[in-house]
Design a protein around this motif. Sequence first.
Motif, PDB file in Angstrom:
ATOM      1  N   PRO A  95      16.073 -96.722 -25.479  1.00  0.00           N
ATOM      2  CA  PRO A  95      17.240 -96.110 -26.128  1.00  0.00           C
ATOM      3  C   PRO A  95      18.098 -97.155 -26.837  1.00  0.00           C
ATOM      4  O   PRO A  95      18.214 -98.289 -26.384  1.00  0.00           O
ATOM      5  CB  PRO A  95      17.997 -95.456 -24.981  1.00  0.00           C
ATOM      6  N   THR A  96      18.662 -96.757 -27.940  1.00  0.00           N
ATOM      7  CA  THR A  96      19.544 -97.649 -28.687  1.00  0.00           C
ATOM      8  C   THR A  96      20.972 -97.104 -28.630  1.00  0.00           C
ATOM      9  O   THR A  96      21.189 -95.903 -28.492  1.00  0.00           O
ATOM     10  CB  THR A  96      19.109 -97.772 -30.154  1.00  0.00           C
ATOM     11  N   ARG A 145      22.608-105.178 -19.121  1.00  0.00           N
ATOM     12  CA  ARG A 145      22.248-104.891 -17.734  1.00  0.00           C
ATOM     13  C   ARG A 145      21.372-103.640 -17.628  1.00  0.00           C
ATOM     14  O   ARG A 145      20.460-103.576 -16.826  1.00  0.00           O
ATOM     15  CB  ARG A 145      23.517-104.728 -16.894  1.00  0.00           C
ATOM     16  N   GLU A 146      21.639-102.641 -18.480  1.00  0.00           N
ATOM     17  CA  GLU A 146      20.877-101.391 -18.445  1.00  0.00           C
ATOM     18  C   GLU A 146      19.634-101.444 -19.330  1.00  0.00           C
ATOM     19  O   GLU A 146      18.891-100.465 -19.410  1.00  0.00           O
ATOM     20  CB  GLU A 146      21.763-100.228 -18.874  1.00  0.00           C
ATOM     21  N   GLY A 147      19.424-102.542 -20.046  1.00  0.00           N
ATOM     22  CA  GLY A 147      18.237-102.682 -20.889  1.00  0.00           C
ATOM     23  C   GLY A 147      18.319-101.872 -22.171  1.00  0.00           C
ATOM     24  O   GLY A 147      17.292-101.397 -22.669  1.00  0.00           O
ATOM     25  N   LEU A 148      19.500-101.720 -22.729  1.00  0.00           N
ATOM     26  CA  LEU A 148      19.689-100.949 -23.950  1.00  0.00           C
ATOM     27  C   LEU A 148      19.681-101.872 -25.158  1.00  0.00           C
ATOM     28  O   LEU A 148      20.302-102.934 -25.140  1.00  0.00           O
ATOM     29  CB  LEU A 148      21.026-100.203 -23.923  1.00  0.00           C
ATOM     30  N   PHE A 186      25.393 -93.562 -27.699  1.00  0.00           N
ATOM     31  CA  PHE A 186      23.951 -93.586 -27.924  1.00  0.00           C
ATOM     32  C   PHE A 186      23.588 -93.012 -29.285  1.00  0.00           C
ATOM     33  O   PHE A 186      24.208 -92.058 -29.754  1.00  0.00           O
ATOM     34  CB  PHE A 186      23.224 -92.792 -26.831  1.00  0.00           C
ATOM     35  N   GLU A 187      22.569 -93.612 -29.911  1.00  0.00           N
ATOM     36  CA  GLU A 187      22.038 -93.080 -31.168  1.00  0.00           C
ATOM     37  C   GLU A 187      21.248 -91.806 -30.847  1.00  0.00           C
ATOM     38  O   GLU A 187      20.618 -91.709 -29.792  1.00  0.00           O
ATOM     39  CB  GLU A 187      21.122 -94.104 -31.838  1.00  0.00           C
TER      40      GLU A 187
END
Length: 93
Positions: A2-3, A68-71, A28-29
């Motif tokens: 997710p971006t 931290r969330e890997g976004l 979020f996109e």
Amino acid sequence: MPTARIFQHPKNAMQSGRARTDAWTLEFEPAEAKKPDPLTGWAGSGDTRGQVRLEFPTAEAAIAYAEREGLAFTLIAAPERKLKLQAYADNFK
């Protein structure tokens, strides 16, 4: 993956106050395009991340959360405030 977008809201042009312009927002996109509902005709999608908007006190806190969330994220810089200083007497020149 997710971006997300990290940005700061500009001052509302219709009001003089600067409330909530110092907070940074992570949004979020959209993952899928919106389509009209066959019954009501309203636009909608199955992507529930579009309803999530997180606010942070600083840009660093928002970036730390995204990492931290890997976004994957895009940081949009806050617009520069331009002050137009003008004297009332200038109206009568």
